[in-house]
Motif scaffolding. Structure first.
Motif, PDB file in Angstrom:
ATOM      1  N   THR A  53     -23.249   2.403  -3.983  1.00  0.00           N
ATOM      2  CA  THR A  53     -24.832   2.219  -4.377  1.00  0.00           C
ATOM      3  C   THR A  53     -24.937   1.775  -5.639  1.00  0.00           C
ATOM      4  O   THR A  53     -23.582   1.760  -6.645  1.00  0.00           O
ATOM      5  CB  THR A  53     -25.537   3.233  -3.915  1.00  0.00           C
ATOM      6  N   HIS A  62     -29.449   0.581  -2.140  1.00  0.00           N
ATOM      7  CA  HIS A  62     -29.796   0.449  -3.666  1.00  0.00           C
ATOM      8  C   HIS A  62     -30.262   1.368  -4.452  1.00  0.00           C
ATOM      9  O   HIS A  62     -31.969   2.073  -3.787  1.00  0.00           O
ATOM     10  CB  HIS A  62     -30.752  -0.916  -3.271  1.00  0.00           C
ATOM     11  N   THR A  63     -29.561   2.877  -4.927  1.00  0.00           N
ATOM     12  CA  THR A  63     -30.153   3.963  -5.069  1.00  0.00           C
ATOM     13  C   THR A  63     -29.505   4.135  -6.923  1.00  0.00           C
ATOM     14  O   THR A  63     -28.552   3.512  -6.996  1.00  0.00           O
ATOM     15  CB  THR A  63     -29.868   5.155  -4.593  1.00  0.00           C
ATOM     16  N   ASN A  64     -30.188   4.690  -7.365  1.00  0.00           N
ATOM     17  CA  ASN A  64     -29.567   5.296  -8.758  1.00  0.00           C
ATOM     18  C   ASN A  64     -28.357   5.329  -9.333  1.00  0.00           C
ATOM     19  O   ASN A  64     -27.816   5.598  -9.766  1.00  0.00           O
ATOM     20  CB  ASN A  64     -31.186   5.227  -9.733  1.00  0.00           C
ATOM     21  N   GLN A 104     -28.681  10.811  -5.133  1.00  0.00           N
ATOM     22  CA  GLN A 104     -30.319  10.162  -4.995  1.00  0.00           C
ATOM     23  C   GLN A 104     -29.770   9.377  -3.146  1.00  0.00           C
ATOM     24  O   GLN A 104     -30.468   9.156  -2.626  1.00  0.00           O
ATOM     25  CB  GLN A 104     -30.738   8.762  -5.494  1.00  0.00           C
ATOM     26  N   THR A 105     -29.123   9.094  -2.994  1.00  0.00           N
ATOM     27  CA  THR A 105     -28.288   7.572  -1.786  1.00  0.00           C
ATOM     28  C   THR A 105     -28.507   8.973  -1.096  1.00  0.00           C
ATOM     29  O   THR A 105     -28.243   8.990   0.641  1.00  0.00           O
ATOM     30  CB  THR A 105     -26.666   7.891  -1.991  1.00  0.00           C
ATOM     31  N   ASN A 129     -30.634  11.705   0.107  1.00  0.00           N
ATOM     32  CA  ASN A 129     -31.947  11.682   0.466  1.00  0.00           C
ATOM     33  C   ASN A 129     -32.589  10.377   0.691  1.00  0.00           C
ATOM     34  O   ASN A 129     -33.133  10.782   1.386  1.00  0.00           O
ATOM     35  CB  ASN A 129     -32.888  11.654  -1.372  1.00  0.00           C
ATOM     36  N   ARG A 130     -31.581   9.299   0.434  1.00  0.00           N
ATOM     37  CA  ARG A 130     -33.021   7.750   1.027  1.00  0.00           C
ATOM     38  C   ARG A 130     -31.887   8.246   1.718  1.00  0.00           C
ATOM     39  O   ARG A 130     -33.039   7.573   3.319  1.00  0.00           O
ATOM     40  CB  ARG A 130     -31.698   6.546   0.012  1.00  0.00           C
ATOM     41  N   ALA A 149     -32.564  15.667  -4.786  1.00  0.00           N
ATOM     42  CA  ALA A 149     -31.563  14.435  -5.638  1.00  0.00           C
ATOM     43  C   ALA A 149     -31.109  15.406  -6.707  1.00  0.00           C
ATOM     44  O   ALA A 149     -29.605  15.482  -7.017  1.00  0.00           O
ATOM     45  CB  ALA A 149     -32.048  13.748  -5.788  1.00  0.00           C
TER      46      ALA A 149
END
Length: 571
Positions: free
Chosen positions: A330, A426-428, A432-433, A435-436, A532
């Motif tokens: 990511t 595309h995550t920060n 967070q991936t 959670n996405r 996250a």
């Protein structure tokens, strides 16, 4: 006489290293297995991971095998014999031709037992080959500079043969208006466009931007992630330059109202070609054109050159060797995700494995991998390609990007049914991936049973080795940056200056990674429905460095600057 168990397990150079007491036999076997897993020559693995210094290996091997030892840093690279041994053989065997005497060719090797290199080079050159032992790190650097110099037939092209560069359109569709070619194939425009393309390659640019405005027309290169203006041609020739590029990439030059995509292939030499992915977009004052430079060699760097810390590299290599599961990479566009994935695929690319990829578009072509270009207009989407792959007996599947629930569900199902799946989001950062995926609609129990590892990454510019200088930062600034108080004073912080070798003090880029394996504790937190931030706290408890901490390590190693890490890891 019966061989001892030690002799049977350790042979050749490894046996010499163990006998000299440079490594224990257990460590030697472990390192040999790791080197084999990462498809890295044993000596390269030992030196790159700092298990033994290159000089120690070379001097001991020279004594043990009775071979001449040579310091490569003392040789003038310009006098090395070019044209005798192909780039493919040099890279395959990690061998460099040093000089020729009569019908004898002396070959620089770091491994005295690499007899296959001598035999292959002898067969192709019809010359008798002899070994000169050299240090591994100096050999790697000499090979890179030798091949770079050999490819600078390109430099000559910049001044002379600009009219005759071999360029072909990479699209299947022919130009809709070939009759217009004569209007724009005038020599000055052809030479100018060819020079722009060659300059971009020579400067290591990743993108070329051609931008028409009301009163100006500018051309910019993106090098090491930063845009800079390199030319401002007269506005009255802007349309001719853009039309020339559209013809080269097999676009419809009569259509200026809608975006178009195309491709150009530039052949620089028999062994070197570069692809350009071309996109046009209508703007207020004309068409903006962006060319993405696709160099196939970028995915063949070797995992040790990407920028992983040793622990991160081991986690990634262990994960891709698993028989099934999902690995996600990511980061924002341009953060090197494709290169990371293809580095892993190159390691896995053996005759025993069936590898298929679905990409939009295919940026790097690799022999031995079945690559599929998405075509949404024709109904070929990531989801439909994945369904087709699952009916074709796959071992490894790579999906360019998980964009929707349908693609995510099929990818998860594939990972659960005995396939290794690699993809990007595309995550920060890595937590967070997770959670996405939950937000997309993937149930938590499916995530914990399929995802093995998540890797977030950024690309930071490397400081130029020729001009970087020490910098004195106040203790308060370093503490605010994230360094621990006990770390201060144990390292030097460098800053950029700028010289003829670099761009504003930087040359090249290095990866910064957050490599997060899905541990049992992390699985429990996912099933609990943690957000996250809570997942990030668990990752930290599991010993995972976040992107910021990985960046600080690069500062301590003198690879990049504090300002650069602030730029790429700023939230």
């Amino acid at each position: 006489m019966v061989a001892s168990s030690s002799d049977m397990q350790c042979s050749g150079l490894l046996k010499c290293i163990v006998q000299e007491g440079l490594l224990t036999e257990a460590d030697a076997q472990t390192h040999r297995a790791e080197a084999k897993k990462s498809k890295t020559p044993l000596i390269s693995y030992l030196v790159n991971n700092k298990h033994i210094s290159a000089k120690v290996i070379a001097t001991h091997a020279a004594t043990e095998f009775g071979l001449p030892f040579f310091d490569l840093s003392a040789v003038d690279k310009s006098i090395l014999p070019s044209g005798l041994v192909s780039e493919k053989l040099i890279r395959k065997h990690h061998a460099l031709p040093l000089f020729k005497r009569g019908n004898r060719l002396f070959i620089a090797l770091s491994d005295p037992t690499n007899f296959q290199a001598l035999d292959d080079i002898k067969f192709h050159t019809r010359l008798n080959t002899e070994t000169i032992l050299v240090e591994e790190d100096k050999l790697a650097a000499a090979i890179d500079s030798f091949l770079e110099a050999a490819d600078t037939s390109m430099t000559d092209l910049l001044d002379s043969d600009l009219d005759n560069i071999q360029l072909t359109g990479g699209d299947d569709e022919q130009s809709k208006d070939d009759t217009a070619n004569s209007d724009i194939d005038d020599a000055p425009i052809v030479r100018f466009v060819n020079k722009i393309l060659l300059d971009a390659i020579k400067k290591g640019a990743s993108d070329i931007h051609l931008e028409p405005y009301e009163k100006t027309f500018r051309i910019r290169f993106r090098s090491d992630g930063m845009l800079s203006e390199i030319a401002s041609p007269p506005l009255n020739i802007a349309n001719r330059i853009i039309s020339r590029i559209k013809v080269m990439s097999k676009m419809d030059i009569a259509e200026r109202r809608v975006p178009q995509d195309g491709r150009i292939k530039m052949t620089l030499s028999r062994n070197k070609s570069i692809d350009f992915r071309v996109n046009t977009c209508p703007t207020l004052f004309g068409e903006k054109v962006v060319l993405r430079i696709l160099d196939p060699t970028s995915a063949q760097l070797g995992i040790e050159k990407l920028g992983f810390e040793p622990v991160q590299q081991k986690l990634f290599l262990d994960a891709i060797q698993k028989p099934y599961g999902m690995i996600l990479v990511t980061g924002p566009t341009g953060s090197g995700k494709t290169v990371s994935l293809y580095t892993g695929l190159n390691i896995l690319n053996t005759v025993e494995r069936n590898i298929s990829t679905a990409e939009d578009p295919v940026e790097i072509t690799v022999e031995g991998i079945n690559q599929v270009n998405m075509n949404v207009k024709a109904g070929l989407t990531f989801a439909s390609a994945l369904r087709a792959f699952l009916r074709q007996d796959p071992d490894i599947i790579m999906v360019g990007e998980i964009r929707d629930l349908e693609t995510a569900e099929i990818a998860v199902k594939a990972a659960q049914t005995g396939h290794m799946v690699l993809s990007t989001l595309h995550t920060n950062d890595a937590p967070q991936t997770l959670n996405r995926l939950l937000q997309m609609g993937i149930p938590a129990f499916n995530i914990v049973s399929s995802v093995l590892l998540i890797m977030a990454q950024r690309l930071a510019r490397r400081l130029c080795e020729h001009c970087k200088i020490d910098s004195e930062y106040p203790e308060k600034i370093l503490l605010e940056a994230g360094f621990q108080k006990e770390e201060l004073g144990t390292f030097t912080v460098f800053k950029p200056v700028g010289c003829e070798h670099c761009n504003d003090g930087y040359k090249g880029r290095v990866g910064i990674y957050q490599v997060m394996p899905i541990t049992e504790a992390m699985r429990a937190r996912i099933l609990e429905g943690c957000n996250a931030m809570q997942l990030g706290e668990q990752a930290k408890a599991d010993g995972v460095n976040d992107l910021r901490r990985s960046g600080l390590i690069k500062i301590k190693q003198g690879i990049t600057s504090l300002e650069e890490i602030d730029r790429v890891t700023r939230e």
